[in-house]
Design a protein around this motif. Structure first.
Motif, mmCIF file in Angstrom:
data_model
loop_
_atom_site.group_PDB
_atom_site.id
_atom_site.type_symbol
_atom_site.label_atom_id
_atom_site.label_comp_id
_atom_site.label_asym_id
_atom_site.label_seq_id
_atom_site.Cartn_x
_atom_site.Cartn_y
_atom_site.Cartn_z
ATOM 1 N N VAL A 72 2.781 10.228 3.120
ATOM 2 C CA VAL A 72 2.937 8.705 2.950
ATOM 3 C C VAL A 72 2.535 7.711 3.013
ATOM 4 O O VAL A 72 4.208 7.994 4.483
ATOM 5 N N GLY A 73 2.147 7.146 3.752
ATOM 6 C CA GLY A 73 2.231 5.520 4.341
ATOM 7 C C GLY A 73 2.583 4.660 3.119
ATOM 8 O O GLY A 73 2.258 4.897 2.154
ATOM 9 N N SER A 93 -1.519 11.820 2.654
ATOM 10 C CA SER A 93 -3.038 12.567 2.778
ATOM 11 C C SER A 93 -2.345 14.092 2.221
ATOM 12 O O SER A 93 -2.052 14.128 0.988
ATOM 13 N N ALA A 100 0.612 -1.139 0.122
ATOM 14 C CA ALA A 100 0.468 -0.038 -0.263
ATOM 15 C C ALA A 100 1.378 1.424 -0.561
ATOM 16 O O ALA A 100 2.043 0.597 0.749
ATOM 17 N N VAL A 101 0.299 2.583 -0.602
ATOM 18 C CA VAL A 101 0.785 3.571 -0.362
ATOM 19 C C VAL A 101 -0.086 4.657 -0.369
ATOM 20 O O VAL A 101 -0.858 4.422 -1.488
ATOM 21 N N THR A 102 -0.418 5.944 0.482
ATOM 22 C CA THR A 102 -1.254 6.046 1.339
ATOM 23 C C THR A 102 -0.820 7.490 1.610
ATOM 24 O O THR A 102 -0.955 7.704 2.762
ATOM 25 N N THR A 105 6.295 5.509 7.883
ATOM 26 C CA THR A 105 5.185 6.621 8.192
ATOM 27 C C THR A 105 6.221 8.010 7.447
ATOM 28 O O THR A 105 7.867 7.543 7.300
ATOM 29 N N ASP A 149 6.098 -0.870 7.753
ATOM 30 C CA ASP A 149 5.512 -0.441 7.660
ATOM 31 C C ASP A 149 5.701 1.782 7.803
ATOM 32 O O ASP A 149 6.885 1.455 8.691
#
Length: 163
Positions: free
Chosen positions: A73-74, A46, A42-44, A125, A123
């Motif tokens: 970005v996560g 904000s 995943a790339v999340t 951040t 994970d």
């Protein structure tokens, strides 16, 4: 001297572009994951936020000229230790500047036959940056008086400072 400055400016714009460029960042991370042998889960991203506190008199808005904004970005990846290490090393060398602000590594227990043992789940951040283009100060406006003479327009502003 000017060509050297232009070269340095272009290098900085590659690290800190003037647009979010999330598609480009995703391509870089995907390529890095593939070459490192990890799976990009995943790339999340904000919403962007101003990076620095605004100077006195500055608006500090996201679109203020010269403002640098950070986009949280996560990133989640899975893989073996050596591959994860290679991926993290590659993050440091990416074209786009990416500041890792947190890292969580857990061992993934899987009972499936298609996933080899000793997998790690990582994970990250992080933050990537956007630099708004600076604009020169507006030129003084002139106005024409009723008798046809040019005169400088004056502007007034109240200087309020919060204490």
């Amino acid at each position: 001297y000017l060509p050297e400055l232009q070269k340095q400016t272009a290098a900085i714009r590659t690290k800190i572009p003037t647009t979010p460029g999330m598609a480009s960042l995703l391509r870089q991370l995907s390529t890095l994951a593939k070459t490192s042998g990890v799976q990009l889960v995943a790339v999340t991203p904000s919403q962007p936020a101003p990076l620095t506190a605004s100077a006195p008199g500055a608006s500090g808005a996201l679109n203020a000229p010269g403002q640098v904004n950070a986009i949280p970005v996560g990133v989640a990846v899975t893989g073996r230790f050596a591959n994860v290490r290679l991926f993290l090393s590659g993050v440091e060398k990416m074209q786009r500047a990416m500041l890792v602000t947190g890292l969580s590594i857990t061992r993934e227990e899987s009972a499936s036959d298609d996933s080899p043992g000793n997998q790690l789940k990582v994970d990250l951040t992080s933050r990537v940056f956007i630099a708004n283009k600076g604009t020169p100060a507006p030129a003084a406006k002139t106005s024409t008086t009723a008798d046809g003479e040019d005169g400088a327009a004056t502007s007034s502003s109240s200087d309020t400072t919060a204490n």
